[in-house]
Design a protein around this motif. Structure first.
Motif, PDB file in Angstrom:
ATOM      1  N   LEU A 129       0.852  -1.211   0.056  1.00  0.00           N
ATOM      2  CA  LEU A 129       0.098   0.099  -0.106  1.00  0.00           C
ATOM      3  C   LEU A 129       0.898   1.168  -0.019  1.00  0.00           C
ATOM      4  CD1 LEU A 129      -2.721   1.560   0.360  1.00  0.00           C
ATOM      5  CD2 LEU A 129      -2.257   1.139   2.782  1.00  0.00           C
ATOM      6  N   ILE A 130       1.937   1.133   0.694  1.00  0.00           N
ATOM      7  CA  ILE A 130       2.821   2.564   0.849  1.00  0.00           C
ATOM      8  C   ILE A 130       3.656   2.526  -0.288  1.00  0.00           C
ATOM      9  CG2 ILE A 130       4.706   3.505   2.151  1.00  0.00           C
ATOM     10  CD1 ILE A 130       3.481   1.834   4.801  1.00  0.00           C
ATOM     11  N   VAL A 131       4.218   1.642  -0.758  1.00  0.00           N
ATOM     12  CA  VAL A 131       5.062   1.553  -1.845  1.00  0.00           C
ATOM     13  C   VAL A 131       4.517   1.687  -3.463  1.00  0.00           C
ATOM     14  CG1 VAL A 131       7.096   0.537  -3.119  1.00  0.00           C
ATOM     15  CG2 VAL A 131       6.774   0.381  -0.652  1.00  0.00           C
ATOM     16  N   HIS A 132       3.389   1.076  -3.516  1.00  0.00           N
ATOM     17  CA  HIS A 132       2.671   0.743  -4.722  1.00  0.00           C
ATOM     18  C   HIS A 132       1.241   1.438  -4.786  1.00  0.00           C
ATOM     19  CE1 HIS A 132       6.072  -1.331  -6.081  1.00  0.00           C
ATOM     20  NE2 HIS A 132       5.919  -2.293  -4.972  1.00  0.00           N
ATOM     21  N   GLY A 133       0.616   1.631  -3.793  1.00  0.00           N
ATOM     22  CA  GLY A 133      -0.629   2.451  -3.672  1.00  0.00           C
ATOM     23  C   GLY A 133      -1.596   1.140  -3.636  1.00  0.00           C
ATOM     24  N   ALA A 134      -3.088   1.685  -3.433  1.00  0.00           N
ATOM     25  CA  ALA A 134      -4.148   0.768  -2.974  1.00  0.00           C
ATOM     26  C   ALA A 134      -4.339  -0.108  -4.213  1.00  0.00           C
ATOM     27  CB  ALA A 134      -5.452   1.698  -2.624  1.00  0.00           C
ATOM     28  N   ALA A 135      -4.224   0.345  -5.386  1.00  0.00           N
ATOM     29  CA  ALA A 135      -4.560  -0.607  -6.635  1.00  0.00           C
ATOM     30  C   ALA A 135      -3.716  -1.934  -6.654  1.00  0.00           C
ATOM     31  CB  ALA A 135      -4.301   0.228  -7.938  1.00  0.00           C
ATOM     32  N   ALA A 136      -2.474  -1.646  -5.965  1.00  0.00           N
ATOM     33  CA  ALA A 136      -1.620  -3.120  -5.939  1.00  0.00           C
ATOM     34  C   ALA A 136      -2.074  -3.879  -4.956  1.00  0.00           C
ATOM     35  CB  ALA A 136      -0.346  -2.534  -5.816  1.00  0.00           C
ATOM     36  N   CYS A 137      -2.778  -3.332  -3.961  1.00  0.00           N
ATOM     37  CA  CYS A 137      -3.204  -4.279  -2.936  1.00  0.00           C
ATOM     38  C   CYS A 137      -4.481  -5.098  -3.174  1.00  0.00           C
ATOM     39  CB  CYS A 137      -3.526  -3.408  -1.715  1.00  0.00           C
ATOM     40  SG  CYS A 137      -2.133  -2.645  -1.075  1.00  0.00           S
ATOM     41  N   LYS A 138      -5.258  -4.927  -4.157  1.00  0.00           N
ATOM     42  CA  LYS A 138      -6.319  -5.859  -4.583  1.00  0.00           C
ATOM     43  C   LYS A 138      -5.973  -7.219  -4.993  1.00  0.00           C
ATOM     44  CE  LYS A 138      -8.724  -1.797  -6.512  1.00  0.00           C
ATOM     45  NZ  LYS A 138      -9.303  -1.037  -7.733  1.00  0.00           N
ATOM     46  N   PHE A 139      -6.875  -8.234  -4.973  1.00  0.00           N
ATOM     47  CA  PHE A 139      -6.743  -9.443  -5.324  1.00  0.00           C
ATOM     48  C   PHE A 139      -6.563  -9.705  -6.994  1.00  0.00           C
ATOM     49  CE2 PHE A 139      -8.725 -10.115  -1.022  1.00  0.00           C
ATOM     50  CZ  PHE A 139      -7.854 -11.192  -0.673  1.00  0.00           C
ATOM     51  N   VAL A 140      -5.977 -10.591  -7.207  1.00  0.00           N
ATOM     52  CA  VAL A 140      -5.819 -10.797  -8.632  1.00  0.00           C
ATOM     53  C   VAL A 140      -7.168 -11.180  -9.428  1.00  0.00           C
ATOM     54  CG1 VAL A 140      -4.429 -11.818 -10.613  1.00  0.00           C
ATOM     55  CG2 VAL A 140      -3.461 -11.508  -8.468  1.00  0.00           C
ATOM     56  N   ALA A 141      -7.539 -10.153 -10.358  1.00  0.00           N
ATOM     57  CA  ALA A 141      -8.644 -10.632 -11.064  1.00  0.00           C
ATOM     58  C   ALA A 141      -8.600 -11.528 -11.812  1.00  0.00           C
ATOM     59  CB  ALA A 141      -9.246  -9.197 -11.828  1.00  0.00           C
ATOM     60  N   ALA A 142      -9.572 -12.373 -12.195  1.00  0.00           N
ATOM     61  CA  ALA A 142      -9.361 -13.612 -13.124  1.00  0.00           C
ATOM     62  C   ALA A 142      -9.069 -13.365 -14.542  1.00  0.00           C
ATOM     63  CB  ALA A 142     -10.916 -14.263 -13.342  1.00  0.00           C
ATOM     64  N   LYS A 143      -9.472 -12.305 -15.118  1.00  0.00           N
ATOM     65  CA  LYS A 143      -9.079 -11.599 -16.480  1.00  0.00           C
ATOM     66  C   LYS A 143      -7.596 -11.277 -16.605  1.00  0.00           C
ATOM     67  CE  LYS A 143     -10.811  -7.026 -15.969  1.00  0.00           C
ATOM     68  NZ  LYS A 143      -9.598  -6.353 -16.144  1.00  0.00           N
ATOM     69  N   ASP A 144      -7.021 -10.931 -15.503  1.00  0.00           N
ATOM     70  CA  ASP A 144      -5.766 -10.472 -15.309  1.00  0.00           C
ATOM     71  C   ASP A 144      -4.646 -11.355 -14.967  1.00  0.00           C
ATOM     72  OD1 ASP A 144      -6.541  -7.875 -15.997  1.00  0.00           O
ATOM     73  OD2 ASP A 144      -7.115  -7.214 -14.073  1.00  0.00           O
ATOM     74  N   MET A 145      -5.052 -12.516 -14.590  1.00  0.00           N
ATOM     75  CA  MET A 145      -4.159 -13.670 -14.148  1.00  0.00           C
ATOM     76  C   MET A 145      -3.002 -13.822 -15.108  1.00  0.00           C
ATOM     77  SD  MET A 145      -6.328 -16.489 -11.931  1.00  0.00           S
ATOM     78  CE  MET A 145      -7.625 -16.053 -10.944  1.00  0.00           C
ATOM     79  N   ASP A 146      -1.820 -14.160 -14.744  1.00  0.00           N
ATOM     80  CA  ASP A 146      -0.731 -14.688 -15.559  1.00  0.00           C
ATOM     81  C   ASP A 146      -0.965 -16.329 -15.613  1.00  0.00           C
ATOM     82  OD1 ASP A 146       1.387 -15.529 -17.147  1.00  0.00           O
ATOM     83  OD2 ASP A 146       2.875 -14.573 -15.629  1.00  0.00           O
ATOM     84  N   VAL A 147      -1.584 -16.764 -16.544  1.00  0.00           N
ATOM     85  CA  VAL A 147      -1.620 -18.211 -16.659  1.00  0.00           C
ATOM     86  C   VAL A 147      -1.007 -18.726 -17.828  1.00  0.00           C
ATOM     87  CG1 VAL A 147      -3.887 -18.459 -15.625  1.00  0.00           C
ATOM     88  CG2 VAL A 147      -3.997 -18.011 -18.016  1.00  0.00           C
ATOM     89  N   THR A 148      -0.148 -17.979 -18.470  1.00  0.00           N
ATOM     90  CA  THR A 148       0.819 -18.357 -19.565  1.00  0.00           C
ATOM     91  C   THR A 148       2.287 -18.472 -19.478  1.00  0.00           C
ATOM     92  OG1 THR A 148       0.929 -16.088 -20.429  1.00  0.00           O
ATOM     93  CG2 THR A 148      -0.659 -17.637 -21.180  1.00  0.00           C
ATOM     94  N   THR A 149       2.744 -17.851 -18.671  1.00  0.00           N
ATOM     95  CA  THR A 149       4.353 -17.526 -18.396  1.00  0.00           C
ATOM     96  C   THR A 149       4.720 -19.244 -17.800  1.00  0.00           C
ATOM     97  OG1 THR A 149       4.463 -15.370 -18.115  1.00  0.00           O
ATOM     98  CG2 THR A 149       6.307 -16.769 -17.298  1.00  0.00           C
ATOM     99  N   GLY A 150       5.491 -19.746 -18.381  1.00  0.00           N
ATOM    100  CA  GLY A 150       6.039 -20.794 -17.833  1.00  0.00           C
ATOM    101  C   GLY A 150       5.009 -22.004 -18.418  1.00  0.00           C
ATOM    102  N   SER A 151       4.111 -21.761 -19.130  1.00  0.00           N
ATOM    103  CA  SER A 151       3.022 -22.908 -19.410  1.00  0.00           C
ATOM    104  C   SER A 151       3.565 -23.752 -20.579  1.00  0.00           C
ATOM    105  CB  SER A 151       1.870 -22.352 -19.799  1.00  0.00           C
ATOM    106  OG  SER A 151       1.677 -21.598 -20.971  1.00  0.00           O
ATOM    107  N   LEU A 152       3.029 -24.976 -20.496  1.00  0.00           N
ATOM    108  CA  LEU A 152       3.365 -25.983 -21.654  1.00  0.00           C
ATOM    109  C   LEU A 152       2.265 -25.700 -22.696  1.00  0.00           C
ATOM    110  CD1 LEU A 152       3.501 -29.170 -19.821  1.00  0.00           C
ATOM    111  CD2 LEU A 152       5.336 -27.632 -20.227  1.00  0.00           C
TER     112      LEU A 152
END
Length: 569
Positions: free
Chosen positions: A520-543
């Protein structure tokens, strides 16, 4: 960018960008696929190796992963802890408790398998929590999980000294803490294939011992021992369920014993999740990880449920030796059963096996702890220098950082050090349940993420059965057990016991909310939110989901080879 493991790339610099020259994705032949997955060349690492994490190598073979899956769970919890569990709840209570926890563990393994086969990255499930749920959850879960493995390493070093003192109690525990610290450290400084090989043979000893005990139990129960035919007489007297803490005349006293054993059973099963840690260094994770997951169910039934069942029919729960033997062979129900049957030589053999058990556990402690640190560093939650590896792919800085915690074992040599050590060990025990809960939450979010991003779950290399309902079932009871594991501190109230039981949850809360505050202090309130389903990284390192799975794998042809494959991998 997704890792396309089905595509044998043309030689390229490890630092090159995402552009890959070579065969188009999905067009590689099966023979090329097998060659790509199985051949390891230090001078020209495969594209999969480069994306396994910070320079880690995929050198764990199928048999290594199979033994890591079962060897990580067969330890002092089964060889020694099952005895005190029997005394606490009786044969019926302990059998039901182990079966119930086994149902939870299998759900956890399937959930982990679905994620680890699609995204086999270094650090495994600790990375999934940060990616799919919340950075603070990944941070707190990872650090407490790392500390649990590191402090358990210290415990296992102490255990080696106690076990050897069974033969000669004049020797100082400190000698063996130092000697075996060096042995385990050296093993983990070799390439991961060396760790896998050492774990394979150490775990094989444990597996053979358990199988031997099951055969021994059948013979003794049938009348081969000095007691004659036993059958289920101990289920009738002193009984199938034992009262605990409360007045034995109260029916609830037996339920209290059952609940206390269920918590203890959970500690015994911890370590199954090591498959997720090792996935990032496993050859052909698409094939080998699901296979290790599937075989886990059968091995749980064989090694845990059957062992607990035979312990319950061979030993009465009111046998005093079940709770008076400490941490050596004298406390092992394997030994107590042999003594009741009139077998004299078994205690020394079991004590020698116990030594291999704790060395195997210590080996896994350092391996898994170091890989969790690599995962933390890779996600920016720990110093970047923890990612430094040797040319053979060994994260030597992380290995050292994990190993030095083992020196806390020397606390037991001081007058009051044992009490502080017990507090640290409690953090280790409950951290396993926290990790399991994190895996299940990450899996639920992972399914939401791939659905939101139009990735068909049906095309995943492995899918958890009965999800999400089975996942919710396991998550509910994991959380319930975590919150109630210190219930005996209320019966009667003990402030000291309360903090000993719940210090791990307090530490987890401090790490979680501390990280939230920092974010919260370093990155702001937006960075404290839970990861939204549409924004998840489900590809990096995937097969590559469109890759063809090779079938040129030798399958066992005879019944004995099939049995051996099922047990030993």
């Amino acid at each position: 960018m997704a890792v396309r493991e089905s595509t044998p790339p043309a030689p390229a610099s490890p630092s090159s960008g995402s552009s890959i020259a070579g065969t188009p994705s999905g067009s590689a032949t099966k023979n090329e696929f097998v060659k790509e997955q199985s051949v390891v060349d230090d001078d020209a690492p495969s594209f999969a190796e480069q994306n396994a994490g910070p320079e880690l190598k995929r050198r764990l073979k199928s048999r290594h992963l199979q033994m890591i899956a079962i060897g990580g769970t067969i330890g002092t919890g089964l060889f020694i802890g099952s005895g005190s569990a029997l005394a606490k709840s009786g044969p019926g209570g302990v059998l039901i408790a182990y079966c119930f926890i086994a149902s939870i563990v299998y759900s956890i393994m399937m959930s982990l398998g679905e994620m680890a086969t699609y995204i086999p990255v270094a650090g495994g499930f600790t990375t999934y929590a940060a990616r799919f749920v919340d950075g603070s959850l990944g941070f707190s879960m990872s650090w407490i999980y790392w500390f649990s493995w590191a402090i358990t390493f210290a415990l296992e070093l102490v255990a080696t000294g106690l076990i050897i003192q069974y033969w000669n109690d004049s020797l100082s525990i400190g000698i063996f803490i130092a000697v075996f610290w060096v042995v385990i450290f050296v093993i983990n400084m070799f390439p991961v294939s060396f760790y896998g090989e050492a774990e394979f043979w150490l775990s094989s000893i444990k597996v053979i011992t358990v199988l031997g005990f099951l055969i021994f139990g059948i013979c003794i129960n049938a009348g081969a021992g000095q007691e004659g035919y036993i059958g289920f007489k101990y289920w009738h007297h002193p009984g199938a369920f034992a009262p605990w803490i409360l007045d034995p005349s109260l029916p609830v006293a037996k339920f209290v014993g059952f609940w206390g054993v269920m918590i203890q059973a959970g500690f015994s099963f911890q370590g199954t999740e090591l498959v997720g840690i090792a996935a990032g260094e496993t050859e052909d994770p698409r094939r080998n990880v699901p296979r290790a997951i599937r075989m886990t169910f059968y091995r749980i039934v064989l090694f845990f449920i059957m062992t607990v069942f035979f312990i319950g029919i061979l030993i009465p729960y009111d046998n005093k030796d079940l709770t008076n033997g400490g941490y050596t062979a004298a406390a092992s129900p394997f030994v107590i059963a042999a003594q009741l049957a009139g077998v004299k030589v078994l205690p020394d053999i079991i004590n020698a096996v116990l030594l291999t058990v704790v060395l195997s556990a210590a080996n896994s402690n350092v391996y898994s702890g170091s890989r969790v640190l690599v995962s933390l560093a890779n996600d920016g939650m720990a110093p970047a220098w923890l990612k430094i590896t040797t040319k053979a792919g060994v994260p030597w800085v992380a290995v050292i950082a994990t190993s030095v915690i083992g020196f806390l074992g020397f606390l037991n040599l001081s007058e009051n050090g044992g009490q502080a050590f017990d507090w640290l060990l409690n953090i280790s025990g409950v951290a396993g349940f926290i990790a399991w809960s994190g895996i299940l939450i990450a899996h639920l979010r992972f399914m939401k993420g791939i659905e939101a991003q139009n990735i068909p779950r049906a095309k995943l290399p492995y899918r958890a059965s009965l999800a999400p309902y089975y996942t919710y079932y396991a998550l509910f009871f994991c959380v319930l057990i975590t919150l109630t594991q210190g219930f005996d501190s209320f019966m009667p109230w003990s402030t000291e016991n309360f903090f000993v039981a719940y210090i791990s949850l307090i530490l987890f809360a401090v790490l979680y909310f501390g990280h939230k505050l920092y974010t919260l202090i370093v990155h702001g309130a937006a960075a404290c939110k839970f990861v939204a389903a549409k924004d998840m990284d489900v590809t990096t390192g995937s097969l590559d989901l469109d890759a063809e799975i090779p079938d040129e794998v030798e399958e066992p042809t005879t019944i004995w080879k099939k049995i051996g494959r099922g047990i030993m991998g």
